[in-house]
Scaffold this active site. Structure first.
Site, PDB file in Angstrom:
ATOM      1  N   ASP A   1      19.976  12.733  49.832  1.00  0.00           N
ATOM      2  CA  ASP A   1      18.748  13.481  50.059  1.00  0.00           C
ATOM      3  C   ASP A   1      18.041  12.969  51.314  1.00  0.00           C
ATOM      4  O   ASP A   1      17.868  11.751  51.504  1.00  0.00           O
ATOM      5  CB  ASP A   1      17.839  13.338  48.835  1.00  0.00           C
ATOM      6  CG  ASP A   1      16.536  14.093  48.998  1.00  0.00           C
ATOM      7  OD1 ASP A   1      16.533  15.318  48.799  1.00  0.00           O
ATOM      8  OD2 ASP A   1      15.520  13.447  49.344  1.00  0.00           O
TER       9      ASP A   1
ATOM     10  N   CYS B   1      -4.188   5.749  11.797  1.00  0.00           N
ATOM     11  CA  CYS B   1      -3.481   5.757  13.082  1.00  0.00           C
ATOM     12  C   CYS B   1      -2.598   6.986  13.280  1.00  0.00           C
ATOM     13  O   CYS B   1      -2.093   7.217  14.371  1.00  0.00           O
ATOM     14  CB  CYS B   1      -2.645   4.490  13.247  1.00  0.00           C
ATOM     15  SG  CYS B   1      -1.183   4.397  12.173  1.00  0.00           S
TER      16      CYS B   1
ATOM     17  N   CYS C   1      -0.203   6.824   7.486  1.00  0.00           N
ATOM     18  CA  CYS C   1      -1.545   6.248   7.589  1.00  0.00           C
ATOM     19  C   CYS C   1      -2.528   7.307   8.079  1.00  0.00           C
ATOM     20  O   CYS C   1      -2.256   8.014   9.060  1.00  0.00           O
ATOM     21  CB  CYS C   1      -1.517   5.067   8.540  1.00  0.00           C
ATOM     22  SG  CYS C   1      -3.128   4.332   8.898  1.00  0.00           S
TER      23      CYS C   1
ATOM     24  N   CYS D   1       2.686   2.989   9.300  1.00  0.00           N
ATOM     25  CA  CYS D   1       1.789   3.045  10.462  1.00  0.00           C
ATOM     26  C   CYS D   1       2.588   2.954  11.751  1.00  0.00           C
ATOM     27  O   CYS D   1       3.759   2.585  11.762  1.00  0.00           O
ATOM     28  CB  CYS D   1       0.793   1.878  10.442  1.00  0.00           C
ATOM     29  SG  CYS D   1      -0.257   1.777   8.982  1.00  0.00           S
TER      30      CYS D   1
ATOM     31  N   CYS E   1      -1.569   0.420  15.228  1.00  0.00           N
ATOM     32  CA  CYS E   1      -2.612   0.797  14.270  1.00  0.00           C
ATOM     33  C   CYS E   1      -3.802  -0.148  14.385  1.00  0.00           C
ATOM     34  O   CYS E   1      -3.628  -1.380  14.399  1.00  0.00           O
ATOM     35  CB  CYS E   1      -2.053   0.787  12.848  1.00  0.00           C
ATOM     36  SG  CYS E   1      -3.238   1.352  11.599  1.00  0.00           S
TER      37      CYS E   1
ATOM     38  N   THR F   1       0.818  -1.231   0.000  1.00  0.00           N
ATOM     39  CA  THR F   1       0.000   0.000   0.000  1.00  0.00           C
ATOM     40  C   THR F   1       0.840   1.265   0.000  1.00  0.00           C
ATOM     41  O   THR F   1       0.310   2.357  -0.220  1.00  0.00           O
ATOM     42  CB  THR F   1      -0.916   0.028   1.228  1.00  0.00           C
ATOM     43  OG1 THR F   1      -0.109   0.042   2.424  1.00  0.00           O
ATOM     44  CG2 THR F   1      -1.841  -1.190   1.258  1.00  0.00           C
TER      45      THR F   1
END
Length: 488
Positions: free
Chosen positions: A438, A68, A65, A34, A38, A30
Site C-alpha cells: 500500500d 453489573c 447480577c 458477574c 462488578c 449467592t
C-alpha cells in the site's frame, strides 16, 4: 483465561474491566454470576468459580447480577482474533444463524457435524450452540423489554423464542425477574418512534474514534452511508428486512439508534455494528505488543486504542475493494454510488439522507459490463467476483476460514495482494492482515525510518504479529487524510 484460577481472582479483586466478557465470575454462595469489573465487594476466592461464557453460567444454575449486568459486557476478543472452528461458530451464533436455521444450519455453514460442533463448544466454552443462542436471545429480549413499548408477546418472537412461555421462563431464570419487572426497573425512557431502538454498545477502553469513524465517513457511499449531526449512519441489509443505524462515538460507549423493519433482526444488527466498529477488541493487548517496536511506540502513546474499521456486509466490501483499485477515495465513492443508484433497493429515511441498500451480489451478477465506467480488466474482475458470490462458489462471511478465503480470492482475475489483504482486514476481520504494498503504508514507513520496501517491511512487521492490521491503522494515521479525522 477462565481456567487460570489465580489470574482470574486477581482480575476480580482489582475490578479490572479489561476482562469483562473474557470470563465470568460465578459466586457459589449467592448463585449469581458477574463480570470481573462488578462494582460490588468481591467475594472470597473460595466462593468463586469461573466460566468462559454467560451461557455456561446459566447452565450451571447461576443468575445474572442485577448490578453489573454481565450480559451487556463486550464480547470476548478471542472470537475476533481466531479463525478456528470455535471462533467461527461463535461469530455465526452472534449473527443469529442458530435462531434462523438451528444447529443443522450452523453445521452446514461450518462443514462439520453437529456432534463435532457440540463437543468443541462444550470443551472450550462449557455450553453448546443451543445454550449459547439461548443466552443471546435472553439478552435481546432484555433490550427490547427495557427500550421499547412492544407487547411482551411480540418481544418473545422478535427475540427468537418459539413461544411466550419459553420467553417468560428464560427471562425469569436468567435475571430472576419477570419481563414486566424488568420493564418497570428499566432506567431509561422508551423510544416513541415505531421500530426505533436506542441502546449503548460497550467496548474496552481506550478507543480512539478518529480513524474508525473518519475512515467510515470519508469512504462512505452516498445514499448508503452518511455523517450527520455527529453520527455515522448507514443502511443495513438484514435476514428478515432492512434497517438504518446511527452510531455516535462516546467516551465509554457507542450510542446506537436502530430503525428496523422487522425486530427479529435486532440481534444480527447489533452484532454486525459491533463487528464493523471492532468493539470486541482488546486494545491493551494490541497496543502493548506494538509498543515493543521503538518506532511504533510513539504513535501508540500519542493516540492509543485505534480500531480497525470493518464492515457490516462482507460481499459489499469486496465489491467496493475492486471499485477502489488504483483510484482515489473520491473516484471509488463515485463508482459505488452509480451501482447503488442503478441496482440498490430503495429505502425511506425520514431522519436523514439515506436512500438505498447496497446492491446484493444477485442484483449485480446480471449487470451489463458495458454500463460500467471501468477499464475492461476491472469489469472482468468485478463481474467474476459478484457471480461467484451469487452462486455460492465464494463465501465471505462469519463462517469463512481466513486462509482458505484468501486462496480463493487470489485465484480470481485482477485480485492482487493489496485487494486480497484489504478484504481480509476489513471484511473477514483478520487482525493480522497486512498491506505492505500500500502506498500510504510505504510512505508512512519511510517517514518513521522503518523499512519501506514490501519485503523488508513485511520482515520488520513479523514482530507486530498477530496485530499487523492495527499497526496498519497507526501507520496510516500519520498521513493528513480525511480518513484519519472525525468529520466536523
Amino acid at each position: 483465561m477462565h481456567t487460570d484460577f489465580e489470574r482470574c481472582v486477581r482480575a476480580v479483586q482489582a475490578k479490572d474491566t479489561r476482562f469483562d466478557g473474557v470470563f465470568f465470575t460465578a459466586v457459589k454462595t449467592t448463585r449469581i454470576y458477574c463480570r470481573p469489573g462488578c462494582p460490588v465487594v468481591p467475594p472470597k476466592p473460595r466462593n468463586m468459580e469461573f466460566y468462559a461464557s454467560a451461557a455456561a453460567c446459566q447452565q450451571a444454575g447461576f443468575r445474572a447480577c442485577k448490578r453489573c449486568r454481565p450480559d451487556t459486557s463486550p464480547g470476548s476478543p478471542e472470537w475476533n482474533r481466531r479463525a478456528d472452528l470455535t471462533a467461527r461458530a461463535m461469530r455465526l451464533i452472534g449473527d443469529g444463524v442458530v435462531d434462523r436455521d438451528g444447529v443443522p444450519g450452523l453445521a452446514r455453514l461450518l462443514g462439520y457435524s453437529e456432534r463435532q460442533i457440540e463437543r468443541q463448544l462444550l470443551a472450550e466454552l462449557g455450553a453448546g450452540p443451543l445454550a449459547l443462542a439461548r443466552a443471546q436471545r435472553a439478552q435481546t429480549a432484555r433490550l427490547l423489554v427495557e427500550t421499547t413499548g412492544m407487547p411482551m408477546a411480540d418481544i418473545a418472537f422478535a427475540a427468537g423464542f418459539s413461544s411466550v412461555r419459553a420467553f417468560n421462563d428464560t427471562v425469569r431464570e436468567v435475571y430472576a425477574l419477570t419481563p414486566s419487572e424488568l420493564r418497570t426497573r428499566a432506567p431509561h425512557g422508551r423510544t416513541s418512534t415505531p421500530g426505533a431502538l436506542t441502546l449503548r454498545l460497550p467496548f474496552r477502553t481506550p478507543l480512539n474514534p478518529d480513524n474508525l469513524f473518519g475512515h467510515l465517513a470519508a469512504t462512505g457511499v452516498p445514499g448508503v452511508e452518511e455523517w450527520r449531526d455527529g453520527a455515522y449512519r448507514r443502511t443495513l441489509r438484514l435476514p428478515y428486512g432492512h434497517g438504518i443505524v446511527s452510531l455516535t462515538p462516546g467516551p465509554d460507549h457507542i450510542g446506537c439508534r436502530l430503525v428496523l423493519t422487522d425486530q427479529r433482526d435486532l440481534t444480527v444488527a447489533i452484532s454486525r455494528c459491533r463487528r464493523m466498529l471492532d468493539l470486541d477488541a482488546d486494545p491493551v493487548a494490541v497496543d502493548d505488543r506494538l509498543r515493543t517496536d521503538p518506532l511504533l511506540a510513539p504513535l501508540v502513546d500519542k493516540a492509543p486504542g485505534r480500531r480497525v474499521p470493518r464492515t457490516v456486509d462482507e460481499a459489499e466490501f469486496a465489491v467496493r475493494a475492486v471499485l477502489g483499485q488504483q483510484v482515489s477515495t473520491a473516484a471509488a465513492r463515485t463508482h459505488a454510488a452509480r451501482l447503488v443508484l442503478a441496482h440498490g433497493d430503495p429505502v425511506e429515511d425520514p431522519e436523514g439522507g439515506l436512500t438505498h441498500l447496497f446492491p446484493s451480489p444477485d442484483a449485480l451478477a446480471s449487470l451489463d459490463p458495458e454500463s460500467l465506467a471501468l477499464p475492461r480488466s476491472r469489469r472482468t474482475t468485478l463481474l467474476t467476483l459478484v457471480r461467484q458470490l451469487a452462486d455460492g462458489e465464494l463465501t465471505l462471511g462469519p463462517e469463512s476460514d481466513w486462509d482458505e478465503a484468501r486462496a480463493r480470492l487470489a485465484e480470481l482475475p485482477g485480485f492482487g495482494p493489496w485487494t486480497v489483504e484489504a478484504i481480509a482486514m476489513r471484511a473477514l476481520g483478520d487482525p493480522d492482515a497486512f498491506l505492505p504494498t500500500d502506498l500510504g503504508m510505504r510512505r508512512a514507513a519511510q517517514q518513521l525510518g522503518l523499512p519501506h520496501t514490501p519485503v523488508a517491511l513485511t520482515a520488520r512487521a513479523a514482530a507486530w504479529r498477530p496485530w499487523r492490521a492495527y499497526a496498519t491503522q497507526y501507520l496510516w494515521a500519520t498521513d493528513d487524510h480525511p480518513i484519519n479525522f472525525l468529520p466536523a
